[in-house]
Design a protein around this motif. Sequence first.
Motif, PDB file in Angstrom:
ATOM      1  N   GLY A  35       0.811  -1.224   0.000  1.00 57.32           N
ATOM      2  CA  GLY A  35       0.000   0.000   0.000  1.00 57.32           C
ATOM      3  C   GLY A  35       0.841   1.270   0.000  1.00 57.32           C
ATOM      4  N   ASP A  36       2.117   1.134   0.389  1.00 57.75           N
ATOM      5  CA  ASP A  36       3.035   2.289   0.419  1.00 57.75           C
ATOM      6  C   ASP A  36       3.754   2.466  -0.906  1.00 57.75           C
ATOM      7  OD1 ASP A  36       4.364   1.800   3.805  1.00 57.75           O
ATOM      8  OD2 ASP A  36       2.355   2.171   3.028  1.00 57.75           O
ATOM      9  N   ASP A  37       3.494   1.538  -1.857  1.00 58.02           N
ATOM     10  CA  ASP A  37       4.263   1.591  -3.119  1.00 58.02           C
ATOM     11  C   ASP A  37       3.982   2.896  -3.853  1.00 58.02           C
ATOM     12  OD1 ASP A  37       4.420  -1.917  -4.211  1.00 58.02           O
ATOM     13  OD2 ASP A  37       4.911  -0.923  -2.317  1.00 58.02           O
ATOM     14  N   SER A  46       8.823  -0.185  -4.137  1.00 63.51           N
ATOM     15  CA  SER A  46       8.039  -0.946  -3.148  1.00 63.51           C
ATOM     16  C   SER A  46       8.754  -0.877  -1.808  1.00 63.51           C
ATOM     17  CB  SER A  46       7.875  -2.405  -3.590  1.00 63.51           C
ATOM     18  OG  SER A  46       7.099  -2.493  -4.760  1.00 63.51           O
ATOM     19  N   PRO A  47       8.561   0.215  -1.062  1.00 59.48           N
ATOM     20  CA  PRO A  47       9.346   0.441   0.167  1.00 59.48           C
ATOM     21  C   PRO A  47       9.280  -0.690   1.188  1.00 59.48           C
ATOM     22  CG  PRO A  47       8.154   2.429  -0.414  1.00 59.48           C
ATOM     23  CD  PRO A  47       7.660   1.342  -1.322  1.00 59.48           C
ATOM     24  N   ASP A  48       8.094  -1.226   1.440  1.00 63.89           N
ATOM     25  CA  ASP A  48       8.008  -2.249   2.495  1.00 63.89           C
ATOM     26  C   ASP A  48       8.630  -3.563   2.034  1.00 63.89           C
ATOM     27  OD1 ASP A  48       4.947  -1.281   4.250  1.00 63.89           O
ATOM     28  OD2 ASP A  48       6.982  -0.492   4.251  1.00 63.89           O
ATOM     29  N   LEU A  49       8.462  -3.920   0.766  1.00 65.26           N
ATOM     30  CA  LEU A  49       9.104  -5.151   0.270  1.00 65.26           C
ATOM     31  C   LEU A  49      10.629  -4.981   0.321  1.00 65.26           C
ATOM     32  CD1 LEU A  49       6.872  -5.968  -2.850  1.00 65.26           C
ATOM     33  CD2 LEU A  49       6.635  -6.848  -0.520  1.00 65.26           C
ATOM     34  N   PHE A  88      11.378  12.077  -1.568  1.00 60.09           N
ATOM     35  CA  PHE A  88      11.512  10.667  -1.231  1.00 60.09           C
ATOM     36  C   PHE A  88      12.937  10.249  -1.564  1.00 60.09           C
ATOM     37  CE2 PHE A  88       9.287   7.065   0.268  1.00 60.09           C
ATOM     38  CZ  PHE A  88       9.750   5.949  -0.386  1.00 60.09           C
ATOM     39  N   GLY A  89      13.742   9.970  -0.547  1.00 60.19           N
ATOM     40  CA  GLY A  89      15.190   9.812  -0.714  1.00 60.19           C
ATOM     41  C   GLY A  89      15.598   8.501  -1.357  1.00 60.19           C
ATOM     42  N   LEU A  90      15.626   8.449  -2.669  1.00 60.06           N
ATOM     43  CA  LEU A  90      16.101   7.224  -3.345  1.00 60.06           C
ATOM     44  C   LEU A  90      17.615   7.312  -3.490  1.00 60.06           C
ATOM     45  CD1 LEU A  90      13.423   6.699  -6.161  1.00 60.06           C
ATOM     46  CD2 LEU A  90      13.556   5.628  -3.907  1.00 60.06           C
ATOM     47  N   PHE A 149       0.244   7.988   0.208  1.00 59.86           N
ATOM     48  CA  PHE A 149       0.838   7.663   1.503  1.00 59.86           C
ATOM     49  C   PHE A 149       2.188   8.359   1.731  1.00 59.86           C
ATOM     50  CE2 PHE A 149       1.488   5.473   5.375  1.00 59.86           C
ATOM     51  CZ  PHE A 149       2.850   5.233   5.447  1.00 59.86           C
ATOM     52  N   GLN A 150       3.106   8.246   0.757  1.00 61.62           N
ATOM     53  CA  GLN A 150       4.445   8.810   0.984  1.00 61.62           C
ATOM     54  C   GLN A 150       4.446  10.339   0.989  1.00 61.62           C
ATOM     55  OE1 GLN A 150       6.611   6.874   2.089  1.00 61.62           O
ATOM     56  NE2 GLN A 150       6.147   4.836   1.272  1.00 61.62           N
ATOM     57  N   GLU A 151       3.433  10.939   0.385  1.00 54.55           N
ATOM     58  CA  GLU A 151       3.328  12.413   0.484  1.00 54.55           C
ATOM     59  C   GLU A 151       3.004  12.773   1.934  1.00 54.55           C
ATOM     60  OE1 GLU A 151       1.595  13.682  -3.936  1.00 54.55           O
ATOM     61  OE2 GLU A 151       0.187  13.007  -2.376  1.00 54.55           O
TER      62      GLU A 151
HETATM   63  N1  FO1 Z   1      11.316   7.296   4.792  1.00 53.63           N
HETATM   64  C1  FO1 Z   1      11.551   8.611   5.114  1.00 53.63           C
HETATM   65  O1  FO1 Z   1      11.164   9.024   6.215  1.00 53.63           O
HETATM   66  N2  FO1 Z   1      12.188   9.448   4.259  1.00 53.63           N
HETATM   67  C2  FO1 Z   1      12.622   9.059   3.031  1.00 53.63           C
HETATM   68  O2  FO1 Z   1      13.195   9.853   2.279  1.00 53.63           O
HETATM   69  C3  FO1 Z   1      12.424   7.671   2.671  1.00 53.63           C
HETATM   70  C4  FO1 Z   1      12.894   7.160   1.458  1.00 53.63           C
HETATM   71  C5  FO1 Z   1      12.743   5.784   1.204  1.00 53.63           C
HETATM   72  C6  FO1 Z   1      13.281   5.220   0.055  1.00 53.63           C
HETATM   73  C7  FO1 Z   1      13.154   3.860  -0.199  1.00 53.63           C
HETATM   74  C8  FO1 Z   1      12.483   3.050   0.724  1.00 53.63           C
HETATM   75  O3  FO1 Z   1      12.386   1.709   0.492  1.00 53.63           O
HETATM   76  C9  FO1 Z   1      11.937   3.589   1.892  1.00 53.63           C
HETATM   77  C10 FO1 Z   1      12.069   4.963   2.141  1.00 53.63           C
HETATM   78  N3  FO1 Z   1      11.550   5.527   3.307  1.00 53.63           N
HETATM   79  C11 FO1 Z   1      11.752   6.833   3.604  1.00 53.63           C
HETATM   80  C12 FO1 Z   1      10.816   4.714   4.280  1.00 53.63           C
HETATM   81  C13 FO1 Z   1       9.362   4.514   3.860  1.00 53.63           C
HETATM   82  O4  FO1 Z   1       8.705   5.709   3.607  1.00 53.63           O
HETATM   83  C14 FO1 Z   1       8.659   3.773   5.014  1.00 53.63           C
HETATM   84  O5  FO1 Z   1       9.519   2.829   5.520  1.00 53.63           O
HETATM   85  C15 FO1 Z   1       7.454   2.960   4.659  1.00 53.63           C
HETATM   86  O6  FO1 Z   1       6.785   3.333   3.539  1.00 53.63           O
HETATM   87  C16 FO1 Z   1       6.560   2.974   5.897  1.00 53.63           C
HETATM   88  O7  FO1 Z   1       6.216   1.704   6.211  1.00 53.63           O
END
Ligand code: FO1
Length: 308
Positions: A35-37, A46-49, A88-90, A149-151
């Motif tokens: 859901g966070d993708d 896909s941050p959680d994966l 979003f810090g990639l 979500f990420q916003e």
């Molecule tokens: N979390 C942040 O707080 N700031 C970021 O810039 C950020 C970048 C990011 C990049 C890749 C990734 O796999 C995760 C990242 N996250 C970041 C964490 C992410 O937003 C959260 O871990 C999940 O979405 C919440 O479960």
Amino acid sequence: MKVVALAGGTGAAKFLRGLCRVTDPADVTVIGNTGDDLEMWGLAVSPDLDTVMYTLAGLVDESKGWGLAGDTFACRDAMGQWGQATFFGLGDKDIATHLVRTERIRAGASLTQVTDELRRALGVKSAILPMSDEAVRTHVRTPDGWLAFQEFFVRDRCAPAIVDISYDGADRARPAPGVLEAIAEAKVVILCPSNPISSVGPILAVPGIRQALAGTAARVVAVSPIVGQAPVSGPAGKMMAAKGFEVSALGVLAVYEGLLDQLVVDSQDAPLVARLETKGVQVLVTASIMTDAEKEKALARAVLEGSS
Ligand code: FO1
């Protein structure tokens, strides 16, 4: 012993690292939240994966709990100079993961297939399954409108008031291949110490998954991410309150209504045991705040054994 873990976010990843140190990682199947993708710079992220995969591979940036240790951000800075979104810090090495995922999906692979290819390439012995191959996206409604979500989580740092939370696409999504079978064959199904609304919630919103949890012979156990009246980290409390749940282990039990055989609460919540047990769930009281590797392992062992 076949173990299935529903997971999302950084708390789940730490727990899973402990779990894979106290049981055979090959017996663990992670069902990860998507859901966070998001799509960032044309890349499927896909941050959680990825957080689960990087953590189980021993590659995660420990200081942040996400991304790759030692990563650099030259590409992100260059994108900033082109006026692109950079909230979003990639990281540069992390981008390689998203380039491969995006390319494989463009070539026709499913998210399940590419996730399996990636985790195997990193030597992760546990299966990592997305909850669905169809897009489900968590959105947060604020007084100024809907946010992805990420916003909400990263760009706006969870600051806006929450009016509602939705899982867009959930009604059209199907459990990814292997998800229902893993739940049916498991001895234990663990709802990790993740945000019940935005990390476990989307997984439970995929039609068929709640039914599978209700129907499995496995012991279904959740680790409360709420200790006392607050989450260990993140916006879980704010989200639970917005959805009308009490911000406590009792509220967590209410979110997971009807699904649990057992709830694991922190020692601080021992006074809640009697009230929790009246809801028909077994309660396991143990130290649930994972501040080091030993605590991660101890919590995982207690959850696996069903006793502290
Ligand atoms: N979390 C942040 O707080 N700031 C970021 O810039 C950020 C970048 C990011 C990049 C890749 C990734 O796999 C995760 C990242 N996250 C970041 C964490 C992410 O937003 C959260 O871990 C999940 O979405 C919440 O479960």
